[in-house]
Design an enzyme around this catalytic site. Structure first.
Site, PDB file in Angstrom:
ATOM      1  N   LYS A   1       2.569  11.091   6.872  1.00  0.00           N
ATOM      2  CA  LYS A   1       1.741  10.894   8.058  1.00  0.00           C
ATOM      3  C   LYS A   1       2.229  11.659   9.280  1.00  0.00           C
ATOM      4  CE  LYS A   1      -1.028   7.120   6.598  1.00  0.00           C
ATOM      5  NZ  LYS A   1      -0.662   6.045   5.696  1.00  0.00           N
TER       6      LYS A   1
ATOM      7  N   ASP B   1       9.383   2.886   1.971  1.00  0.00           N
ATOM      8  CA  ASP B   1       8.206   3.672   2.313  1.00  0.00           C
ATOM      9  C   ASP B   1       7.981   3.542   3.819  1.00  0.00           C
ATOM     10  OD1 ASP B   1       5.696   4.668   2.861  1.00  0.00           O
ATOM     11  OD2 ASP B   1       4.747   3.823   1.075  1.00  0.00           O
TER      12      ASP B   1
ATOM     13  N   PHE C   1       0.862  -1.177   0.000  1.00  0.00           N
ATOM     14  CA  PHE C   1       0.000   0.000   0.000  1.00  0.00           C
ATOM     15  C   PHE C   1       0.901   1.229   0.000  1.00  0.00           C
ATOM     16  CE2 PHE C   1      -2.227   3.609   1.663  1.00  0.00           C
ATOM     17  CZ  PHE C   1      -3.399   3.579   0.926  1.00  0.00           C
TER      18      PHE C   1
HETATM   19  C1  PLP Z   1      -0.844   6.141   4.214  1.00  0.00           C
HETATM   20  C2  PLP Z   1       0.256   5.581   3.404  1.00  0.00           C
HETATM   21  C3  PLP Z   1       0.606   6.147   2.177  1.00  0.00           C
HETATM   22  C4  PLP Z   1      -0.180   7.262   1.527  1.00  0.00           C
HETATM   23  O1  PLP Z   1      -0.255   8.408   2.297  1.00  0.00           O
HETATM   24  P1  PLP Z   1      -1.395   9.511   1.999  1.00  0.00           P
HETATM   25  O2  PLP Z   1      -0.995  10.672   2.847  1.00  0.00           O
HETATM   26  O3  PLP Z   1      -2.699   8.904   2.418  1.00  0.00           O
HETATM   27  O4  PLP Z   1      -1.354   9.795   0.543  1.00  0.00           O
HETATM   28  C5  PLP Z   1       1.704   5.627   1.507  1.00  0.00           C
HETATM   29  N1  PLP Z   1       2.404   4.609   2.020  1.00  0.00           N
HETATM   30  C6  PLP Z   1       2.091   4.022   3.191  1.00  0.00           C
HETATM   31  C7  PLP Z   1       2.931   2.909   3.709  1.00  0.00           C
HETATM   32  C8  PLP Z   1       0.998   4.490   3.925  1.00  0.00           C
HETATM   33  O5  PLP Z   1       0.663   3.891   5.067  1.00  0.00           O
END
Ligand code: PLP
Length: 412
Positions: free
Chosen positions: A262, A233, A148
């Protein structure tokens, strides 16, 4: 509307409005939050809850952390947006502080996590063409199953979640997906066109999946050997959640590129970033990438305060210590309605016995107990309280989960 509706039934009225006028791209629990402080939120009818989702880790420091609100308030009284057409006095200090925290040379600030991922992909491709010498238009990025990384069309195009993908094509080419946790599969997928391996060090949305111990070290080795960028990520896993600044630290791995988001915005404003050394981020020249809001004064002021909090090591320490408590308490529920528990620090994926209840049902039961959590993929729930939660509150939440499962088992 100038008055706030808090009379009996206010929650139902608010939900009806949301249902009628808001797009239905979420299925929220039926709670309407009015206020939050630390690990606590209050609904419009005055009921209190413990927030054990923490905005998917965007609220690592809790609701309205005093230092973060103070930083935002100070900046609101000065200047909030300049665009990058001009310099402002928060940008340099924010980038310098974040670079130092991450042990890297440069920072590319953006807003949302998905933008950081998109930016990371653009940088990796350009690096591939200009530095590695990949033939024009041929760059490939290796990604993992169950990933994700956000919701843009490029990103959902390399997801394997039908809900995320179906109906949104055509998708961008240039991605190869291999099983998560399988370094040999990555090795087999690498060729002369590979510019990056992009993975989450722990997969959050997939259910807090922790890969085998040798996975990240092996990816590091492969990437170094084949001159491929290791892009981690850490948007959900990073910034204290697992008991370290970055989840990859548990494996002793340093990526070429961190993707952050985040919690970087302290739960106040969207702040994300690509963090890497100059030989990588240096491929971007003026005009080749940008964002009107990326690195704006308000975002940078809050981001600076977040970096200062993390530089103390205190959030990480709390996550490590209370994570022991969380995982210790959860382990006692295995075999009592819980099939398995995974995770690290104040972060747990809990597989509920599907014969007892769906994840959603458990979340609704927990809500009635005053604990807010969110299910992910079927019968898994995710616990990720703000790192300011107390030991007592962690125990309370797990005890509530125990009661909920017991009642389900007894058919009550
Ligand atoms: C939440 C998330 C994203 C995307 O972040 P947004 O601010 O919602 O666009 C990307 N990678 C990971 C691992 C996430 O948990």
């Amino acid at each position: 509307m100038t008055t706030i509706d808090t009379a009996a039934g206010a929650g139902d009225r608010q939900i009806a409005l949301a249902e009628e006028y808001g797009a239905h791209n979420y299925h929220p629990l039926p709670v309407v939050i009015r206020e939050g402080l630390g690990a606590h939120v209050t609904d419009v009818e005055g009921r209190g809850y413990l927030d054990f989702l923490a905005g998917y880790s965007a609220l690592n420091f809790g609701h309205r952390h005093p230092a973060l609100i103070e930083a935002a308030r100070r900046q609101l009284d000065r200047v909030t947006l300049t665009s990058r057409a001009f310099h402002h006095d928060q940008f340099g200090p924010f980038c310098a502080g974040l670079a130092r925290l991450a042990g890297k040379e440069q920072v590319l600030p953006m807003n949302t996590g998905a933008e950081a991922v998109e930016s990371g992909i653009k940088v990796a491709r350009k690096w591939g063409y200009e530095v590695k010498g990949v033939p024009a238009g041929a760059a490939t990025v290796i990604v993992a199953s169950g990933n994700f990384h956000g919701r843009t069309t490029t990103i959902v195009g390399f997801s394997d979640d039908p809900d995320a993908r179906d109906g949104f094509g055509p998708f961008a080419p240039g991605f190869r997906r291999v099983p998560y946790g399988d370094a040999a599969a990555v090795a087999a997928a690498i060729d002369a066109t590979t510019v990056a391996v992009l993975v989450e060090p722990i997969q959050g949305e997939a259910g807090v999946l922790v890969p085998p111990d040798d996975y990240l070290p092996e990816l590091r080795r492969l990437c170094s050997e084949h001159r491929v960028l290791l892009v981690l990520d850490e948007i959900q896993s990073g910034l204290g959640r697992t008991g370290r600044t970055f989840a990859a630290e548990h494996s002793g791995v340093v990526p070429d590129v961190y993707l952050l988001g985040k919690a970087l915005g302290g739960g106040v404003v969207p702040v994300s970033a690509v963090v890497a050394d100059r030989d990588v981020l240096g491929v971007l020249q003026p005009g080749q990438h940008g964002s009107t809001f990326g690195g704006n004064p308000l975002a940078a002021a809050v981001g600076r305060a977040v970096v200062e909090l993390l530089a103390t090591g205190e959030p990480q320490r709390r996550a490590a210590e209370l994570g022991e408590v969380l995982h210790g308490e959860l382990a006692a529920l295995v075999g009592r309605g819980v099939i398995a528990v995974r995770g690290r620090g104040l972060w747990a994926g809990v597989d509920i016995d599907p014969g007892l209840a769906t994840g959603r049902q458990v979340c609704e039961d927990l809500m009635a107990e005053g604990i807010l959590v969110k299910d992910t993929h079927g019968s898994t729930i995710r616990l990720a309280p703000p790192l300011v939660v107390t030991e007592q509150e962690v125990k309370e939440a797990v005890a509530a989960l125990g009661r909920v499962l017991e009642r389900r088992a007894a058919g009550r």
